[in-house]
Scaffold this motif. Structure first.
Motif, PDB file in Angstrom:
ATOM      1  N   LEU A  62       0.824  -1.196   0.000  1.00 15.24           N
ATOM      2  CA  LEU A  62       0.000   0.000   0.000  1.00 15.24           C
ATOM      3  C   LEU A  62       0.868   1.261   0.000  1.00 15.24           C
ATOM      4  N   ARG A  63       1.922   1.244   0.772  1.00 15.50           N
ATOM      5  CA  ARG A  63       2.835   2.390   0.799  1.00 15.50           C
ATOM      6  C   ARG A  63       3.489   2.588  -0.573  1.00 15.50           C
ATOM      7  N   GLU A  64       3.860   1.497  -1.229  1.00 17.77           N
ATOM      8  CA  GLU A  64       4.572   1.590  -2.505  1.00 17.77           C
ATOM      9  C   GLU A  64       3.683   2.019  -3.672  1.00 17.77           C
ATOM     10  N   VAL A  65       2.377   1.914  -3.524  1.00 17.13           N
ATOM     11  CA  VAL A  65       1.489   2.426  -4.578  1.00 17.13           C
ATOM     12  C   VAL A  65       1.114   3.884  -4.320  1.00 17.13           C
ATOM     13  N   GLY A 104       0.308   5.115  -1.070  1.00 11.57           N
ATOM     14  CA  GLY A 104      -0.515   5.268   0.124  1.00 11.57           C
ATOM     15  C   GLY A 104      -1.994   5.113  -0.161  1.00 11.57           C
ATOM     16  N   ARG A 105      -2.751   4.941   0.893  1.00 11.37           N
ATOM     17  CA  ARG A 105      -4.187   4.679   0.724  1.00 11.37           C
ATOM     18  C   ARG A 105      -4.906   5.833   0.042  1.00 11.37           C
ATOM     19  N   GLU A 106      -4.439   7.070   0.253  1.00  6.25           N
ATOM     20  CA  GLU A 106      -5.087   8.216  -0.373  1.00  6.25           C
ATOM     21  C   GLU A 106      -4.870   8.261  -1.885  1.00  6.25           C
ATOM     22  N   ASN A 107      -3.909   7.484  -2.387  1.00  9.95           N
ATOM     23  CA  ASN A 107      -3.640   7.458  -3.826  1.00  9.95           C
ATOM     24  C   ASN A 107      -4.453   6.391  -4.557  1.00  9.95           C
ATOM     25  N   VAL A 108      -5.057   5.476  -3.835  1.00 11.34           N
ATOM     26  CA  VAL A 108      -5.814   4.380  -4.454  1.00 11.34           C
ATOM     27  C   VAL A 108      -7.265   4.813  -4.644  1.00 11.34           C
ATOM     28  N   THR A 109      -7.699   4.875  -5.896  1.00 12.49           N
ATOM     29  CA  THR A 109      -9.088   5.236  -6.171  1.00 12.49           C
ATOM     30  C   THR A 109      -9.947   4.002  -6.422  1.00 12.49           C
ATOM     31  N   ARG A 110      -9.297   2.894  -6.761  1.00  6.29           N
ATOM     32  CA  ARG A 110     -10.045   1.657  -6.996  1.00  6.29           C
ATOM     33  C   ARG A 110      -9.107   0.473  -6.840  1.00  6.29           C
ATOM     34  N   LEU A 111      -9.600  -0.579  -6.214  1.00 12.06           N
ATOM     35  CA  LEU A 111      -8.853  -1.826  -6.071  1.00 12.06           C
ATOM     36  C   LEU A 111      -9.772  -2.981  -6.426  1.00 12.06           C
ATOM     37  N   THR A 112      -9.335  -3.783  -7.373  1.00  6.20           N
ATOM     38  CA  THR A 112     -10.046  -5.005  -7.744  1.00  6.20           C
ATOM     39  C   THR A 112      -9.006  -6.113  -7.875  1.00  6.20           C
ATOM     40  N   HIS A 113      -9.466  -7.284  -8.231  1.00  2.00           N
ATOM     41  CA  HIS A 113      -8.521  -8.376  -8.496  1.00  2.00           C
ATOM     42  C   HIS A 113      -9.140  -9.318  -9.499  1.00  2.00           C
ATOM     43  N   ALA A 148       2.316   8.413 -10.922  1.00  2.00           N
ATOM     44  CA  ALA A 148       3.734   8.696 -10.705  1.00  2.00           C
ATOM     45  C   ALA A 148       4.147   8.510  -9.241  1.00  2.00           C
ATOM     46  N   ALA A 149       3.191   8.473  -8.330  1.00  2.03           N
ATOM     47  CA  ALA A 149       3.493   8.291  -6.907  1.00  2.03           C
ATOM     48  C   ALA A 149       3.838   6.837  -6.572  1.00  2.03           C
ATOM     49  N   ALA A 150       3.538   5.923  -7.473  1.00  2.00           N
ATOM     50  CA  ALA A 150       3.845   4.509  -7.228  1.00  2.00           C
ATOM     51  C   ALA A 150       5.346   4.278  -7.404  1.00  2.00           C
ATOM     52  N   ASP A 151       5.935   3.558  -6.468  1.00  4.93           N
ATOM     53  CA  ASP A 151       7.356   3.222  -6.527  1.00  4.93           C
ATOM     54  C   ASP A 151       7.487   1.815  -7.122  1.00  4.93           C
ATOM     55  N   ILE A 152       7.538   1.765  -8.444  1.00  2.00           N
ATOM     56  CA  ILE A 152       7.556   0.480  -9.164  1.00  2.00           C
ATOM     57  C   ILE A 152       8.794  -0.328  -8.819  1.00  2.00           C
ATOM     58  N   ASP A 153       9.940   0.314  -8.687  1.00  2.00           N
ATOM     59  CA  ASP A 153      11.176  -0.415  -8.340  1.00  2.00           C
ATOM     60  C   ASP A 153      11.048  -1.086  -6.976  1.00  2.00           C
TER      61      ASP A 153
END
Length: 78
Positions: free
Chosen positions: A3-6, A8-17, A30-35
């Motif tokens: 969650l921190r690497e994407v 943070g929770r405030e950056n997630v607008t939708r989560l599915t699987h 751009a806030a996601a730390d892909i590395d």
């Protein structure tokens, strides 16, 4: 940690699987730390598909989704 690497929770607008991937829609991609995500021992791979960040965990997809769901606002869960 995921969650921190994407961003943070405030950056997630939708989560599915799906059957093998978590699918995130992010307010600021751009806030996601892909590395950092790729280096995480639980993450098999990450990929962008259209406007979603897909993260395939090595195991426990449904447990991980449940943990993330609990940490996020219900409006982000679909």
């Amino acid at each position: 940690m995921i969650l921190r690497e994407v961003g943070g929770r405030e950056n997630v607008t939708r989560l599915t699987h799906c059957f093998v991937r978590l699918r995130f829609r992010l307010l600021d991609p751009a806030a996601a730390d892909i590395d950092a995500l790729r280096a995480h021992p639980l993450v098999a791979f990450t990929a962008w598909q259209a406007d979603e960040l897909h993260i395939a965990p090595r195991r426990d997809l449904f447990r991980l989704f449940a943990d993330l769901r609990d940490a996020l606002d219900d409006t982000a869960i679909h």
